[in-house]
Design a protein around this motif. Structure first.
Motif, PDB file in Angstrom:
ATOM      1  N   LEU A  10       0.853  -1.191   0.000  1.00 16.27           N
ATOM      2  CA  LEU A  10       0.000   0.000   0.000  1.00 16.27           C
ATOM      3  C   LEU A  10       0.889   1.241   0.000  1.00 16.27           C
ATOM      4  O   LEU A  10       1.728   1.403   0.867  1.00 16.27           O
ATOM      5  CB  LEU A  10      -0.927   0.007   1.224  1.00 16.27           C
ATOM      6  CG  LEU A  10      -1.964  -1.107   1.285  1.00 16.27           C
ATOM      7  CD1 LEU A  10      -2.758  -1.024   2.579  1.00 16.27           C
ATOM      8  CD2 LEU A  10      -2.893  -1.055   0.095  1.00 16.27           C
ATOM      9  N   LYS A  11       0.651   2.099  -0.970  1.00 17.59           N
ATOM     10  CA  LYS A  11       1.446   3.334  -1.104  1.00 17.59           C
ATOM     11  C   LYS A  11       0.824   4.454  -0.277  1.00 17.59           C
ATOM     12  O   LYS A  11      -0.286   4.341   0.230  1.00 17.59           O
ATOM     13  CB  LYS A  11       1.516   3.739  -2.579  1.00 17.59           C
ATOM     14  CG  LYS A  11       1.996   2.644  -3.519  1.00 17.59           C
ATOM     15  CD  LYS A  11       3.406   2.217  -3.188  1.00 17.59           C
ATOM     16  CE  LYS A  11       3.958   1.224  -4.165  1.00 17.59           C
ATOM     17  NZ  LYS A  11       3.702  -0.135  -3.912  1.00 17.59           N
ATOM     18  N   LEU A  16      -3.745   7.266   2.390  1.00 14.34           N
ATOM     19  CA  LEU A  16      -4.540   8.468   2.639  1.00 14.34           C
ATOM     20  C   LEU A  16      -6.008   8.220   2.302  1.00 14.34           C
ATOM     21  O   LEU A  16      -6.915   8.631   3.033  1.00 14.34           O
ATOM     22  CB  LEU A  16      -3.993   9.648   1.837  1.00 14.34           C
ATOM     23  CG  LEU A  16      -2.683  10.247   2.349  1.00 14.34           C
ATOM     24  CD1 LEU A  16      -2.134  11.248   1.337  1.00 14.34           C
ATOM     25  CD2 LEU A  16      -2.882  10.896   3.700  1.00 14.34           C
ATOM     26  N   TRP A  17      -6.256   7.555   1.189  1.00  7.87           N
ATOM     27  CA  TRP A  17      -7.624   7.223   0.788  1.00  7.87           C
ATOM     28  C   TRP A  17      -8.265   6.282   1.817  1.00  7.87           C
ATOM     29  O   TRP A  17      -9.400   6.476   2.233  1.00  7.87           O
ATOM     30  CB  TRP A  17      -7.626   6.610  -0.612  1.00  7.87           C
ATOM     31  CG  TRP A  17      -8.935   6.036  -1.050  1.00  7.87           C
ATOM     32  CD1 TRP A  17      -9.190   4.735  -1.382  1.00  7.87           C
ATOM     33  CD2 TRP A  17     -10.191   6.729  -1.212  1.00  7.87           C
ATOM     34  NE1 TRP A  17     -10.509   4.584  -1.731  1.00  7.87           N
ATOM     35  CE2 TRP A  17     -11.145   5.787  -1.640  1.00  7.87           C
ATOM     36  CE3 TRP A  17     -10.586   8.040  -1.038  1.00  7.87           C
ATOM     37  CZ2 TRP A  17     -12.473   6.112  -1.891  1.00  7.87           C
ATOM     38  CZ3 TRP A  17     -11.914   8.372  -1.280  1.00  7.87           C
ATOM     39  CH2 TRP A  17     -12.841   7.411  -1.706  1.00  7.87           C
ATOM     40  N   VAL A  18      -7.526   5.268   2.247  1.00  9.58           N
ATOM     41  CA  VAL A  18      -8.046   4.333   3.240  1.00  9.58           C
ATOM     42  C   VAL A  18      -8.374   5.071   4.536  1.00  9.58           C
ATOM     43  O   VAL A  18      -9.436   4.856   5.132  1.00  9.58           O
ATOM     44  CB  VAL A  18      -7.043   3.175   3.488  1.00  9.58           C
ATOM     45  CG1 VAL A  18      -7.423   2.371   4.714  1.00  9.58           C
ATOM     46  CG2 VAL A  18      -6.956   2.275   2.259  1.00  9.58           C
ATOM     47  N   PRO A  96       2.700   0.398 -11.440  1.00  5.40           N
ATOM     48  CA  PRO A  96       1.746  -0.293 -10.565  1.00  5.40           C
ATOM     49  C   PRO A  96       1.467  -1.715 -11.047  1.00  5.40           C
ATOM     50  O   PRO A  96       1.405  -1.979 -12.241  1.00  5.40           O
ATOM     51  CB  PRO A  96       0.481   0.559 -10.670  1.00  5.40           C
ATOM     52  CG  PRO A  96       0.933   1.883 -11.163  1.00  5.40           C
ATOM     53  CD  PRO A  96       2.148   1.640 -11.986  1.00  5.40           C
ATOM     54  N   SER A  97       1.315  -2.632 -10.096  1.00  2.00           N
ATOM     55  CA  SER A  97       1.062  -4.035 -10.448  1.00  2.00           C
ATOM     56  C   SER A  97      -0.385  -4.405 -10.146  1.00  2.00           C
ATOM     57  O   SER A  97      -1.007  -3.846  -9.237  1.00  2.00           O
ATOM     58  CB  SER A  97       2.003  -4.958  -9.656  1.00  2.00           C
ATOM     59  OG  SER A  97       1.660  -4.945  -8.285  1.00  2.00           O
ATOM     60  N   GLU A  98      -0.897  -5.355 -10.917  1.00  3.79           N
ATOM     61  CA  GLU A  98      -2.234  -5.878 -10.647  1.00  3.79           C
ATOM     62  C   GLU A  98      -2.278  -6.524  -9.267  1.00  3.79           C
ATOM     63  O   GLU A  98      -3.271  -6.417  -8.555  1.00  3.79           O
ATOM     64  CB  GLU A  98      -2.618  -6.927 -11.694  1.00  3.79           C
ATOM     65  CG  GLU A  98      -2.984  -6.375 -13.040  1.00  3.79           C
ATOM     66  CD  GLU A  98      -3.314  -7.491 -14.008  1.00  3.79           C
ATOM     67  OE1 GLU A  98      -2.470  -8.412 -14.177  1.00  3.79           O
ATOM     68  OE2 GLU A  98      -4.412  -7.460 -14.575  1.00  3.79           O
ATOM     69  N   CYS A 161      -2.157   2.221  -9.079  1.00  4.75           N
ATOM     70  CA  CYS A 161      -3.132   1.183  -9.413  1.00  4.75           C
ATOM     71  C   CYS A 161      -3.036   0.792 -10.883  1.00  4.75           C
ATOM     72  O   CYS A 161      -2.891   1.647 -11.752  1.00  4.75           O
ATOM     73  CB  CYS A 161      -4.555   1.675  -9.132  1.00  4.75           C
ATOM     74  SG  CYS A 161      -4.935   1.796  -7.393  1.00  4.75           S
ATOM     75  N   ALA A 162      -3.141  -0.502 -11.107  1.00  4.97           N
ATOM     76  CA  ALA A 162      -3.271  -1.031 -12.460  1.00  4.97           C
ATOM     77  C   ALA A 162      -4.729  -1.453 -12.624  1.00  4.97           C
ATOM     78  O   ALA A 162      -5.312  -2.016 -11.686  1.00  4.97           O
ATOM     79  CB  ALA A 162      -2.352  -2.233 -12.647  1.00  4.97           C
ATOM     80  N   PRO A 163      -5.352  -1.185 -13.757  1.00  5.16           N
ATOM     81  CA  PRO A 163      -6.762  -1.561 -13.924  1.00  5.16           C
ATOM     82  C   PRO A 163      -6.971  -3.068 -13.736  1.00  5.16           C
ATOM     83  O   PRO A 163      -6.131  -3.872 -14.131  1.00  5.16           O
ATOM     84  CB  PRO A 163      -7.077  -1.153 -15.362  1.00  5.16           C
ATOM     85  CG  PRO A 163      -5.997  -0.211 -15.760  1.00  5.16           C
ATOM     86  CD  PRO A 163      -4.794  -0.548 -14.945  1.00  5.16           C
ATOM     87  N   LEU A 164      -8.080  -3.422 -13.118  1.00  6.79           N
ATOM     88  CA  LEU A 164      -8.409  -4.828 -12.898  1.00  6.79           C
ATOM     89  C   LEU A 164      -9.487  -5.271 -13.881  1.00  6.79           C
ATOM     90  O   LEU A 164     -10.302  -4.463 -14.318  1.00  6.79           O
ATOM     91  CB  LEU A 164      -8.923  -5.029 -11.464  1.00  6.79           C
ATOM     92  CG  LEU A 164      -7.969  -4.652 -10.334  1.00  6.79           C
ATOM     93  CD1 LEU A 164      -8.627  -4.906  -8.977  1.00  6.79           C
ATOM     94  CD2 LEU A 164      -6.653  -5.403 -10.440  1.00  6.79           C
TER      95      LEU A 164
END
Length: 185
Positions: A10-11, A16-18, A96-98, A161-164
């Motif tokens: 977690l970056k 911050l979002w969490v 960013p990795s999945e 984030c990488a799109p899922l």
């Protein structure tokens, strides 16, 4: 088998979002819960009673254990479960990795569903009872979920984030909904 981490799952922006959803939004959503008849008829607690009841302690510890097991499972074998590249082996400051996006997304969804559990803290079973009587709560939960979709799918490098794909999203949702089931246990 190598079990080390090159970078944090977690970056800073994700944390911050969490914190925003767990502290600010959750507090606002839960503080707007209208009182129920049973709550209004309950006797007040004495000044010497503990602030955190035994039921609350079980919920805190139980959900903490659930979340740790899920996050560590995703961290150490998630890449094999989803057949994706490991985020653990990626060099520092790599794209960013999945793998790490799935960890972040799952963690946020577990927080959202646990917010629904937190509506009932005295052992009540139906956590959905009266949920639609509080449009602010519903708006905050749905709004947070919508922003989470945007962050994951289009947040890219700023949000790490990488799109899922749809299957990965469904697994994240499934584990998040597991918070509701775990809350009943």
């Amino acid at each position: 088998m190598k079990m080390s981490l090159q970078d944090s799952p977690l970056k800073a922006v994700q944390m911050l979002w969490v914190n925003l959803i767990m502290d600010t939004f959750a507090s606002l959503a839960l503080a707007t819960e209208p009182p129920t008849e049973a709550l209004l008829l309950r006797k007040p607690y004495g000044r010497n009673n503990p602030l955190i009841s035994l039921t609350m302690m079980k919920n805190i510890l139980g959900h903490g254990v659930y979340q740790l097991v899920i996050i560590f499972t995703l961290l150490f074998i998630g890449e094999r479960m989803f057949n994706i590249d490991s985020g653990r082996n990626a060099p520092l400051h790599s794209p960013p990795s999945e793998h790490y996006t799935i960890i972040f997304n799952t963690f946020v969804l577990m927080q959202l569903f646990n917010e629904i559990n937190a509506r009932k803290i005295h052992g009540e079973r139906n956590v959905f009872d009266g949920i639609f009587a509080n449009p602010i709560f519903c708006s905050i939960v749905l709004g947070t979920f919508a922003v989470q979709i945007v962050i994951v799918q289009w947040g890219g490098k700023p949000f790490s984030c990488a799109p899922l794909n749809v299957e990965q999203w469904l697994w994240c949702l499934f584990v998040g909904v597991g918070e509701l089931l775990w809350g009943q246990v």
